[in-house]
Design an enzyme around this catalytic site. Structure first.
Site, short mmCIF file in Angstrom:
data_model
loop_
_atom_site.label_atom_id
_atom_site.label_comp_id
_atom_site.label_asym_id
_atom_site.label_seq_id
_atom_site.Cartn_x
_atom_site.Cartn_y
_atom_site.Cartn_z
N ASP A 1 73.92 34.45 -43.28
CA ASP A 1 72.50 34.80 -42.94
C ASP A 1 71.82 34.39 -44.36
OD1 ASP A 1 72.09 38.06 -41.35
OD2 ASP A 1 70.53 36.71 -42.20
N ASP B 1 66.56 35.21 -41.65
CA ASP B 1 65.95 36.36 -41.61
C ASP B 1 64.53 36.21 -41.50
OD1 ASP B 1 66.53 39.20 -41.74
OD2 ASP B 1 65.32 39.25 -43.63
N GLU C 1 65.39 34.14 -36.76
CA GLU C 1 65.02 35.49 -36.15
C GLU C 1 63.35 35.51 -36.44
OE1 GLU C 1 64.97 38.81 -38.83
OE2 GLU C 1 65.52 40.09 -37.29
N HIS D 1 72.62 44.49 -35.76
CA HIS D 1 72.47 45.39 -36.75
C HIS D 1 71.54 46.13 -36.91
CE1 HIS D 1 70.83 42.02 -38.45
NE2 HIS D 1 70.43 42.91 -39.63
N ASP D 2 70.29 45.96 -36.26
CA ASP D 2 69.10 46.41 -36.26
C ASP D 2 68.50 47.11 -34.85
OD1 ASP D 2 67.52 43.63 -37.90
OD2 ASP D 2 68.26 45.34 -38.64
O1 TEU Z 1 65.04 42.47 -39.70
C1 TEU Z 1 63.48 41.84 -39.24
C2 TEU Z 1 63.00 42.74 -38.39
O2 TEU Z 1 62.01 42.86 -37.81
C3 TEU Z 1 63.27 44.47 -38.76
O3 TEU Z 1 62.23 44.95 -39.22
C4 TEU Z 1 63.69 44.83 -37.25
O4 TEU Z 1 62.73 44.29 -36.37
C5 TEU Z 1 63.48 46.40 -37.45
O5 TEU Z 1 64.32 46.98 -38.34
C6 TEU Z 1 63.84 47.15 -36.15
O6 TEU Z 1 62.98 47.93 -36.03
C7 TEU Z 1 65.41 41.54 -40.63
C8 TEU Z 1 66.82 42.15 -40.60
O7 TEU Z 1 67.60 41.92 -39.57
C9 TEU Z 1 66.81 43.51 -41.15
O8 TEU Z 1 68.41 44.00 -41.08
C10 TEU Z 1 66.22 43.33 -42.37
O9 TEU Z 1 66.12 44.95 -43.02
C11 TEU Z 1 64.73 42.89 -42.42
O10 TEU Z 1 64.72 41.81 -41.76
C12 TEU Z 1 64.47 42.64 -43.81
O11 TEU Z 1 65.18 41.70 -44.47
#
Ligand code: TEU
Ligand code: CA
Length: 557
Positions: free
Chosen positions: A99, A200, A257, A333-334
């Protein structure tokens, strides 16, 4: 069609290490735990593991705040165990993608520690510092984790930008020295032999000139920052430079992403000849059920309409066919767990709908990503108490929306968290029905889902009709079929709000996929199914035009 690439036929398994397998009883998953479970991942049949961040970090955002890109977070292990994991994964024929979090660093990174020392420090322009406006923040942007995206630094009497937590200051990509440092850290990992990067929020790296206020129609305390920072003017230039300087020199995979990106952006980002990235994670299908009040954003619990889901997925299938490359994912994970958000996680329909969702997605064009536990049909956590949550995004959202701005009440917010909190995806992997599901002998950092006694890998490995073996079959089918990998895509009956049906065509062959997204029996007739060979189904027999609850059928002809 460009020369075929290994990552087009590959299937990726996403490991969130802190919730995967604990090896030393501290309640936190670690790299030795991942090493221990490689045989399980190999048995599933995937080709690549995407490892969420394991770099040194103060862990304000579960590792997405990196303080040293060239060292391992001690709670996950050390570089020696990482090297062992990489070597063993390669020995088993598994690739590892890391990542890459370079839109921002941790505020504990030495670059930021230097940058904040003085306005003349050589690292000052590694980050985005601005004077206040009338004694306040330079603009009205709201952080993803509550509050302003600006934090005032007393020492040099300026504000610094952080789209996420204040411990995650945004890097200044306009600074060529920043880009050079990022190319160097990428080479460090690629020279160790990793097989690529997931990047990311990589479409946030080019900020708008002048950092103007964002539209704020509802007059919220802070305005939604995403429309201001997504897909900025120089993103393509930076990605092309990254490709020229780094990626093009290795046979590796890259996935960006890209929150908010549209298909036309992705044709460039993932263009087969564009020289940027290989594929993107788009967000259209996972941001369908936003709250009617934009100030509440994702926090809502309304069901998702199938026609909206079909439109979102079909749009991307059609736009990138022959031009770019899709990633295919239901969750990560999000996001909430797929079977809870898009299927039906009741005991009666959970398995059936998990299989239906799996086949619906895996028969499309693009590289599929399986998030740990999705192959078991793991569900949302159904937490009922705020104390059960750990995620900074969820806790800050409760604080901002319920306590500070009073835009919603406790009970509604608890329903929204139960539906959408990232912690739904982060409950520990459910390995067996022993204490803590075999995840840890200690106290898990986040509560396990209570259903692990009956929902776990051990039980599914002993049941040939389990969700696990259904995923294994889907992966096996993809590996053997150019039609699945390269075929075009054509949706049938877009207005049908109960059944998702589409066809794929390649070199004279056709695949017909029919998925009932409801708990009802429905009747549908598509010309293909009558004479055609049934390749895969989640029922024992085929009633032709009658579709039972969450039935999926894949025909080839
Ligand atoms: O997530 C990016 C992102 O858009 C997140 O804000 C996500 O859309 C949101 O949490 C869902 O509601 C990336 C990573 O995947 C996330 O785990 C990190 O918290 C974020 O960036 C900051 O690095
Ligand atoms: Ca551990």
């Amino acid at each position: 069609m460009m020369k075929k690439k290994w990552w087009q036929k590959a299937v990726v398994y996403q490991v969130y290490p802190r919730s995967f397998q604990d090896s030393n009883g501290d309640g936190i998953g670690d790299l030795a735990g991942v090493l221990q479970r490689l045989p399980y991942i190999k048995k599933l049949g995937v080709d690549v593991i995407w490892l969420n961040p394991v770099y040194k970090s103060p862990d304000k955002d579960n590792g997405y705040d990196i303080s040293d890109y060239r060292d391992i977070q001690p709670k996950f292990g050390n570089m020696e165990i990482f090297d062992k994991l990489l070597h063993e994964a390669h020995r088993l024929g598994l690739k590892i993608v890391m990542d890459l979090v370079v839109n921002h660093t941790s505020d504990q990174h030495k670059w930021f520690q230097e940058s904040r020392k003085s306005v003349t420090n050589p690292y000052r322009d590694f980050y985005i510092w601005r004077d206040g406006r009338n004694g306040k923040a330079p603009n009205n942007w709201g952080s993803y984790f509550g509050g302003s995206t600006w934090d005032y630094d007393e020492a040099t009497k300026q504000y610094y930008l952080h789209l996420f937590a204040k411990g995650q200051p945004d890097l200044n990509w306009e600074n060529p020295t920043v880009r050079e440092e990022i190319w160097k850290l990428m080479r460090f990992w690629l020279d160790k032999g990793i097989d690529g990067f997931r990047m990311d929020v990589i479409n946030f790296i080019s900020k708008p000139a002048g950092l103007p206020d964002a539209p704020n129609p509802k007059n919220a305390e802070y305005a939604d920052v995403e429309p201001m920072v997504a897909d900025g003017a120089k993103v393509n230039d930076y990605l092309r430079e990254m490709n020229e300087q780094v990626l093009s020199k290795y046979d590796v995979m890259s996935v960006g992403e890209m929150p908010s990106s549209k298909p036309e952006d992705a044709v460039q980002y993932s263009g087969l000849e564009a020289g940027e990235l290989n594929m993107v994670f788009q967000f259209d299908h996972v941001t369908l059920a936003l709250n009617d009040d934009p100030r509440l954003g994702k926090w809502d619990d309304k069901p998702i309409q199938l026609v909206d889901l079909k439109r979102a997925l079909s749009r991307w299938q059609q736009a990138l066919d022959g031009k770019g490359w899709n990633s295919l994912y239901w969750n990560n994970h999000d996001r909430a767990r797929a079977v809870s958000r898009f299927g039906n996680d009741s005991p009666e329909f959970r398995e059936r709908s998990a299989k239906m969702l799996a086949a619906t997605l895996h028969m499309m064009q693009g590289t599929p990503y399986i998030y740990q536990g999705e192959e078991l049909g793991m569900t949302n956590a159904h937490f009922t108490d705020l104390q059960q949550y750990r995620d900074i995004e969820s806790l800050e959202a409760y604080h901002q929306l319920v306590e500070k701005e009073k835009l919603t009440d406790h009970d509604s917010m608890m329903r929204y968290l139960a539906t959408e909190s990232r912690d739904n995806a982060r409950t520990p992997m459910q390995w067996d029905d022993s204490q803590n599901a075999g995840f840890t002998e200690g106290t898990p950092w986040l509560e396990l889902n209570k259903n692990y006694h009956e929902l776990n890998a051990q039980r599914e490995l002993e049941d040939k009709d389990s969700v696990f073996y259904f995923y294994q079959e889907l992966i096996n089918m993809r590996h053997k079929s150019d039609l699945i990998v390269y075929g075009d895509y054509c949706e049938l009956d877009p207005a049908d709000n109960e059944v998702f049906a589409y066809k794929r065509h390649y070199e004279g062959k056709t695949l017909l996929v029919i998925s009932n997204f409801t708990a009802k029996d429905v009747t549908r007739s598509y010309d293909g199914e009558v004479q055609k060979k049934l390749l895969l189904s989640n029922y024992e027999d085929d009633l032709k035009t009658r579709l039972r609850p969450y039935e999926v059928k894949v025909y080839s002809y």
